[in-house]
Design a protein around this motif. Structure first.
Motif, PDB file in Angstrom:
ATOM      1  N   ARG A 273      10.253   0.182   4.815  1.00  0.00           N
ATOM      2  CA  ARG A 273       9.160  -0.806   5.235  1.00  0.00           C
ATOM      3  C   ARG A 273       8.205  -0.873   4.355  1.00  0.00           C
ATOM      4  NH1 ARG A 273      11.490   1.515   9.744  1.00  0.00           N
ATOM      5  NH2 ARG A 273      12.348   0.063  11.426  1.00  0.00           N
TER       6      ARG A 273
ATOM      7  N   GLN B 262      -4.504  -9.042   9.115  1.00  0.00           N
ATOM      8  CA  GLN B 262      -3.595  -8.134   9.732  1.00  0.00           C
ATOM      9  C   GLN B 262      -2.998  -6.829   9.005  1.00  0.00           C
ATOM     10  OE1 GLN B 262      -1.442 -11.296  12.209  1.00  0.00           O
ATOM     11  NE2 GLN B 262      -1.501  -9.353  13.509  1.00  0.00           N
ATOM     12  N   SER B 263      -3.085  -5.910   9.568  1.00  0.00           N
ATOM     13  CA  SER B 263      -2.384  -4.570   8.608  1.00  0.00           C
ATOM     14  C   SER B 263      -0.704  -4.682   9.229  1.00  0.00           C
ATOM     15  CB  SER B 263      -2.878  -3.234   8.976  1.00  0.00           C
ATOM     16  OG  SER B 263      -3.874  -2.987   8.025  1.00  0.00           O
ATOM     17  N   VAL B 264       0.170  -4.952   8.309  1.00  0.00           N
ATOM     18  CA  VAL B 264       1.571  -5.061   8.658  1.00  0.00           C
ATOM     19  C   VAL B 264       2.607  -4.094   8.041  1.00  0.00           C
ATOM     20  CG1 VAL B 264       1.411  -7.493   9.663  1.00  0.00           C
ATOM     21  CG2 VAL B 264       1.884  -6.800   7.197  1.00  0.00           C
ATOM     22  N   ALA B 265       3.778  -4.145   8.420  1.00  0.00           N
ATOM     23  CA  ALA B 265       4.929  -3.594   7.595  1.00  0.00           C
ATOM     24  C   ALA B 265       5.892  -4.499   7.591  1.00  0.00           C
ATOM     25  CB  ALA B 265       5.489  -2.167   8.159  1.00  0.00           C
TER      26      ALA B 265
ATOM     27  N   LYS C 177       0.023   4.747  14.195  1.00  0.00           N
ATOM     28  CA  LYS C 177       0.481   3.163  14.265  1.00  0.00           C
ATOM     29  C   LYS C 177       0.686   2.925  12.774  1.00  0.00           C
ATOM     30  CE  LYS C 177      -1.068   0.860  18.179  1.00  0.00           C
ATOM     31  NZ  LYS C 177      -1.621  -0.507  18.438  1.00  0.00           N
TER      32      LYS C 177
ATOM     33  N   ALA D  96       4.343  -1.352   3.802  1.00  0.00           N
ATOM     34  CA  ALA D  96       3.298  -1.157   4.415  1.00  0.00           C
ATOM     35  C   ALA D  96       2.010  -1.959   3.761  1.00  0.00           C
ATOM     36  CB  ALA D  96       2.843  -0.225   4.884  1.00  0.00           C
TER      37      ALA D  96
ATOM     38  N   ARG E  23      -3.635   4.215   5.250  1.00  0.00           N
ATOM     39  CA  ARG E  23      -2.546   3.973   4.139  1.00  0.00           C
ATOM     40  C   ARG E  23      -2.936   4.152   2.983  1.00  0.00           C
ATOM     41  NH1 ARG E  23       0.104  -1.236   7.185  1.00  0.00           N
ATOM     42  NH2 ARG E  23       1.579  -0.518   8.621  1.00  0.00           N
ATOM     43  N   GLU E  24      -4.184   3.766   2.430  1.00  0.00           N
ATOM     44  CA  GLU E  24      -4.597   3.964   1.246  1.00  0.00           C
ATOM     45  C   GLU E  24      -4.843   5.492   0.985  1.00  0.00           C
ATOM     46  OE1 GLU E  24      -4.409   1.015  -0.304  1.00  0.00           O
ATOM     47  OE2 GLU E  24      -6.138   1.766  -1.373  1.00  0.00           O
TER      48      GLU E  24
ATOM     49  N   GLN F 182       0.953  -1.229   0.015  1.00  0.00           N
ATOM     50  CA  GLN F 182       0.036  -0.066   0.078  1.00  0.00           C
ATOM     51  C   GLN F 182       0.649   1.179   0.139  1.00  0.00           C
ATOM     52  OE1 GLN F 182      -2.532  -0.778   3.529  1.00  0.00           O
ATOM     53  NE2 GLN F 182      -3.801   0.367   2.290  1.00  0.00           N
ATOM     54  N   TYR F 183       1.906   1.170   0.903  1.00  0.00           N
ATOM     55  CA  TYR F 183       2.586   2.343   0.887  1.00  0.00           C
ATOM     56  C   TYR F 183       3.920   1.949   1.586  1.00  0.00           C
ATOM     57  CZ  TYR F 183       3.227   7.193   2.913  1.00  0.00           C
ATOM     58  OH  TYR F 183       3.540   8.441   3.090  1.00  0.00           O
TER      59      TYR F 183
ATOM     60  N   VAL G 269      -6.376   1.053   9.964  1.00  0.00           N
ATOM     61  CA  VAL G 269      -4.901   1.359   9.603  1.00  0.00           C
ATOM     62  C   VAL G 269      -4.879   1.180   7.946  1.00  0.00           C
ATOM     63  CG1 VAL G 269      -2.550   0.571   9.427  1.00  0.00           C
ATOM     64  CG2 VAL G 269      -3.792   1.009  11.502  1.00  0.00           C
ATOM     65  N   HIS G 270      -5.385   0.421   7.368  1.00  0.00           N
ATOM     66  CA  HIS G 270      -5.480   0.030   5.881  1.00  0.00           C
ATOM     67  C   HIS G 270      -6.090   1.505   5.421  1.00  0.00           C
ATOM     68  CE1 HIS G 270      -7.672  -1.573   2.272  1.00  0.00           C
ATOM     69  NE2 HIS G 270      -6.392  -1.889   2.175  1.00  0.00           N
TER      70      HIS G 270
ATOM     71  N   LEU H  38       1.978  -3.435  13.689  1.00  0.00           N
ATOM     72  CA  LEU H  38       1.545  -2.193  14.267  1.00  0.00           C
ATOM     73  C   LEU H  38       2.088  -1.983  15.577  1.00  0.00           C
ATOM     74  CD1 LEU H  38      -2.331  -2.227  13.225  1.00  0.00           C
ATOM     75  CD2 LEU H  38      -0.519  -1.292  12.202  1.00  0.00           C
TER      76      LEU H  38
ATOM     77  N   ILE I 256       7.203   2.999   3.666  1.00  0.00           N
ATOM     78  CA  ILE I 256       7.452   3.780   5.046  1.00  0.00           C
ATOM     79  C   ILE I 256       8.932   3.671   4.893  1.00  0.00           C
ATOM     80  CG2 ILE I 256       7.398   4.127   7.452  1.00  0.00           C
ATOM     81  CD1 ILE I 256       4.923   2.343   7.497  1.00  0.00           C
ATOM     82  N   ARG I 257       9.558   5.069   4.676  1.00  0.00           N
ATOM     83  CA  ARG I 257      10.893   5.450   4.831  1.00  0.00           C
ATOM     84  C   ARG I 257      11.359   6.089   5.878  1.00  0.00           C
ATOM     85  NH1 ARG I 257      10.426   6.885  -0.501  1.00  0.00           N
ATOM     86  NH2 ARG I 257      10.496   8.972   0.218  1.00  0.00           N
TER      87      ARG I 257
ATOM     88  N   SER J 192      -7.092  -2.968  12.250  1.00  0.00           N
ATOM     89  CA  SER J 192      -6.496  -3.241  10.979  1.00  0.00           C
ATOM     90  C   SER J 192      -7.016  -2.554   9.867  1.00  0.00           C
ATOM     91  CB  SER J 192      -6.441  -4.826  10.822  1.00  0.00           C
ATOM     92  OG  SER J 192      -6.094  -5.306   9.503  1.00  0.00           O
TER      93      SER J 192
ATOM     94  N   ALA K 128       5.361 -14.101  12.870  1.00  0.00           N
ATOM     95  CA  ALA K 128       4.356 -14.357  11.660  1.00  0.00           C
ATOM     96  C   ALA K 128       3.171 -13.434  11.977  1.00  0.00           C
ATOM     97  CB  ALA K 128       3.986 -15.775  11.803  1.00  0.00           C
ATOM     98  N   ALA K 129       2.819 -13.069  10.536  1.00  0.00           N
ATOM     99  CA  ALA K 129       1.197 -12.214  10.839  1.00  0.00           C
ATOM    100  C   ALA K 129       0.319 -12.918   9.549  1.00  0.00           C
ATOM    101  CB  ALA K 129       1.425 -10.966  10.650  1.00  0.00           C
ATOM    102  N   ARG K 130      -0.996 -12.901   9.844  1.00  0.00           N
ATOM    103  CA  ARG K 130      -2.099 -13.276   8.976  1.00  0.00           C
ATOM    104  C   ARG K 130      -3.108 -12.334   8.500  1.00  0.00           C
ATOM    105  NH1 ARG K 130      -6.737 -16.642  11.206  1.00  0.00           N
ATOM    106  NH2 ARG K 130      -7.646 -15.347   9.606  1.00  0.00           N
TER     107      ARG K 130
ATOM    108  N   ARG L 156      -2.205  -4.480   4.055  1.00  0.00           N
ATOM    109  CA  ARG L 156      -2.896  -5.524   4.906  1.00  0.00           C
ATOM    110  C   ARG L 156      -2.821  -6.908   4.116  1.00  0.00           C
ATOM    111  NH1 ARG L 156      -9.504  -4.742   6.156  1.00  0.00           N
ATOM    112  NH2 ARG L 156      -9.425  -5.759   8.175  1.00  0.00           N
TER     113      ARG L 156
ATOM    114  N   ALA M 237       8.222   6.257  10.973  1.00  0.00           N
ATOM    115  CA  ALA M 237       8.046   7.538  10.387  1.00  0.00           C
ATOM    116  C   ALA M 237       6.918   8.351  10.945  1.00  0.00           C
ATOM    117  CB  ALA M 237       7.850   7.346   8.822  1.00  0.00           C
TER     118      ALA M 237
ATOM    119  N   VAL N  54       1.432 -19.009  15.265  1.00  0.00           N
ATOM    120  CA  VAL N  54       0.892 -17.974  14.668  1.00  0.00           C
ATOM    121  C   VAL N  54      -0.283 -17.348  15.346  1.00  0.00           C
ATOM    122  CG1 VAL N  54      -0.610 -17.460  12.661  1.00  0.00           C
ATOM    123  CG2 VAL N  54       1.643 -18.679  12.452  1.00  0.00           C
ATOM    124  N   PRO N  55      -0.539 -16.067  15.624  1.00  0.00           N
ATOM    125  CA  PRO N  55      -1.443 -15.366  16.392  1.00  0.00           C
ATOM    126  C   PRO N  55      -2.774 -15.347  15.557  1.00  0.00           C
ATOM    127  CG  PRO N  55      -0.155 -13.740  15.174  1.00  0.00           C
ATOM    128  CD  PRO N  55       0.376 -14.940  14.962  1.00  0.00           C
TER     129      PRO N  55
END
Lengths: 421, 306
Positions: A241, A285-288, B55, A243, B27-28, A231-232, B23-24, A274, A234-235, B20, A280-282, A245, B60, B7-8
């Protein structure tokens, strides 16, 4: 320390959409569900009482939020409602029943874990019911529930219910709806909505609310191949990174991944969920992510495990619902919005329209798709897109067509083809 | 491929999913727009929005500025909180001032003294003059029945108007932010949150709030069934009497139309318990302007209100 707060928040979320023809009693059912689960607060009820014509509060007034809806007594647009029981939180997409608002049912059902379809017990399965079943099948809503309403008006007879349930189950099953539940109810009288009905001892199944509390809310996103649309970027202090979902599956630190469309391969160095470094993530989830190698990765790219990549293609066949008054015709120039990427495309062909009114059979070469039509469209995109079959991933297997001139959302598309990972 | 790595999976609560999703959305907007801004009043919803934005882009900084429409009748505690937060995160705050508009004659005080509807003009002119193309609002669909109809990405024309009958369908996680020059998009990351979700998230994240959200002694007087705070803005009138009561606020807004509720809730847990048991909605309990007519919110939103 376990506080009351933590107890209440450790619940799951179920998203469901309602659908029903006009006068099937959908607003009454929704009102009843909210009322009987004590989700209507007294000031809302007072407002409804003031606006109701009769002595009893007209529960349908709870759900029609716009001036035009109250004037016409119909639901025009999707409304989202929120309620909770001790077992679960619910997001209800309350969608209109009119044929001309099928697109709004598509909107509501696209994120739903469950579709609740209403029929009037006196009329049984009608054209709109078949249309709703077709939309639920098209969008692969994991659970479909048929509520046979107004049982009080057919003497609570088991045979009436059984015949409708059988016809619907056979029809929806043919369309590929994975799980179908049928429940006899009276929304007006409150039978089998929240409390079991004293009038239908022959029915041993759950009430609507019991069923909503019990179905699995979680599509098995973890089992699908992992997909992270970027999506984005992050510098920060020289570190990049990526970023996004997670659209499907599970990503793990140390896993080998490929960035599409470039095809560069690297490994996942770290996952930030976040603010928490996780192994691990699934989905969802929103991650970077941090990657082991310096690669050129930007918004619109897709990160996926090297062992299970989606197919990259410029030739796309999709099953669609056309959403806009402007018809879609072969030769139309459009934009495709797929995950975080938007590309130019041209409509090459419209080989079929689907007519649920005639049992879902295809109409060959309709020439155009009009608003609310379901059909098949062949597209050619300016750049290759990483498409999964919609059956494998709801988010990487779906896209929108957008008008390049005014930005209008034209068509909702689900991919019917693609290489199985 | 199967593996036994921990895994969570089961650990995703409804708050995790809502977080989540929000946050999405942030970012969009960062990925698709030139000049977004977050409406920030120092109220709980905008405080949660700012936390989510922090978050979304950590480590950044948040790539957006903030905008507050100051009615001139805001609670001093909230303005102080607002300024502390802005300074703490090194953010830039734009202020659109209703008082300036009244002083210059561009707006006139209403006979009922409420300034909420007066916010629309300063807001929309600020959006136009700064050329903001995406404006984040903390509106939630559970607040009010017109808001229940709102999209996450809501296109506004060059006059900031909302046309509920011509909304773009919004499917899956695909948000369409395309707009013509002069138009902008209102964005609501908290669309799917309820009042209780907001409070539970504040508790989970240990987010500090202005003290007026917790029960305290305050001089108030009764008008239209609500406890209003006495002050220069125009209360109490001769027939209204001030008394000290233990109250708290469920929403913070213009002092002339935001009521306090009787409460003993001095902690987050107590506030959450109180809301869970309340038989009144947030707006029903504390907002006078929504009681003006059956369609008050819809009408204001059509005009450009957030």
């Amino acid at each position: 320390m376990t506080t009351a707060t933590e107890h209440r928040s450790a619940t799951t979320l179920l998203r469901f959409a309602t659908a029903g023809s006009v006068d099937d009693g959908k607003s009454t059912l929704v009102g009843r569900l909210l009322y009987d689960s004590k989700s209507i607060l007294s000031d809302q009820l007072d407002a409804v009482r003031r606006a109701s014509m009769g002595d009893a509060p007209d529960l349908a007034l709870l759900t029609d939020g716009l001036r035009a809806e109250r004037e016409q007594g119909i639901t025009i647009d999707v409304a989202y409602r929120y309620f909770a029981t001790t077992r679960r939180r619910f997001i209800l997409a309350d969608t209109p029943g009119h044929v001309q608002y099928t697109r709004n049912m598509v909107t509501g059902a696209s994120t739903a874990d469950l579709a609740l379809v209403l029929v009037d017990a006196r009329n049984g399965v009608v054209e709109q019911t078949r249309r709703h079943a077709a939309v639920a099948a098209l969008l692969r809503v994991p659970h479909v529930t048929l509520a046979v309403n107004k049982m009080d008006l057919v003497g609570y007879k088991e045979q009436v219910f059984a015949a409708i349930a059988e016809e619907f189950t056979a029809y929806a099953g043919e369309l590929g709806v994975p799980e179908i539940t049928t429940i006899p109810i009276s929304a007006l009288a409150g039978d089998n909505v929240v409390e079991p009905s004293p009038h239908m001892n022959w029915y041993g199944g759950p009430t609507i609310l019991e069923h909503l509390e019990a179905v699995s809310a979680d599509e098995d996103l973890g089992a699908a191949p992992a997909r992270l649309p970027v999506q984005y970027v992050i510098r920060h202090e020289g570190v990049r990174r990526y970023a996004g979902r997670i659209a499907a599956g599970i990503l793990r630190v140390g896993e080998q991944v490929t960035v599409l469309p470039s095809g560069h391969t690297t490994t996942i160095a770290a996952i930030d969920a976040l603010g928490q470094d996780v192994p691990a993530a699934r989905a969802p989830q929103s991650v970077a992510l941090r990657l082991a190698d310096e690669l050129d990765v930007s918004r619109g790219d897709l990160i996926a495990p090297t062992s299970r990549l989606p197919h990259l293609t410029q030739d796309i066949t999709a099953t669609v619902c056309h959403l806009h008054e402007r018809p879609l015709t072969p030769g139309s120039r459009v934009l495709i919005k797929h995950t975080t990427r938007t590309v130019k495309a041209i409509v090459k062909d419209i080989p079929y329209a689907i007519d649920p009114g005639r049992g879902g059979g295809p109409v060959r070469a309709p020439g155009a798709l009009h608003v609310n039509d379901l059909g098949t469209v062949v597209l050619r995109s300016a750049q290759p897109l990483p498409l999964d079959p919609y059956a494998a991933s709801r988010h990487t297997g779906s896209f929108l067509l957008i008008a390049p001139d005014d930005g209008a959302t034209l068509t909702a598309c689900t991919t019917t083809e693609g290489t199985e990972p | 491929m199967t593996t036994t790595l921990p895994v969570p999976v089961a650990a995703l609560t409804h708050l995790d999913v809502l977080e989540s999703e929000a946050v999405h959305i942030f970012r969009e907007v960062a990925g698709e727009f030139e000049k977004p801004v977050i409406l920030f009043s120092g109220g709980k919803d905008s405080i949660v929005m700012l936390r989510l934005a922090l978050k979304a882009f950590a480590p950044a900084p948040v790539p957006f500025t903030l905008l507050h429409v100051d009615t001139g009748h805001n609670f001093p505690e909230v303005i102080a909180y607002r300024d502390r937060i802005v300074a703490a995160h090194g953010l830039r705050l734009h202020v659109a001032s209703v008082q300036d508009y009244i002083d210059s004659g561009k707006l006139r005080e209403r006979p009922d003294g409420t300034r909420n509807p007066l916010q629309t003009l300063p807001l929309t002119e600020k959006i136009a003059s700064e050329k903001f193309d995406a404006v984040f609002g903390g509106g939630r669909r559970d607040e009010e029945k017109a808001r229940a109809k709102e999209r996450v990405f809501s296109l506004r024309d060059e006059f900031s108007q909302w046309d509920p009958r011509r909304q773009r369908p919004e499917l899956w996680q695909l948000y369409n932010g395309r707009h013509a020059p002069g138009e902008h998009v209102r964005v609501f990351p908290l669309s799917n949150w309820t009042e209780l979700d907001v409070w539970q998230y504040i508790a989970r994240e240990h987010i500090p709030l202005p003290q007026i959200y917790f029960a305290h002694q305050r001089p108030v007087f009764k008008r239209s069934g609500m406890w209003l705070t006495a002050g220069d803005w125009g209360g109490p009138k001769d027939d209204e009497t001030v008394e000290m009561r233990q109250v708290r606020y469920r929403t913070v807004g213009d002092m002339s139309c935001t009521g306090a509720v009787d409460s003993t809730a001095t902690t987050l847990d107590a506030v959450i318990a109180e809301i869970a048991a309340s038989r009144l909605t947030e707006r029903g309990a504390t907002r006078a302007d929504d009681k003006l007519s059956e369609a008050a919110m819809e009408d204001r939103k059509r005009e450009g209100y957030f």
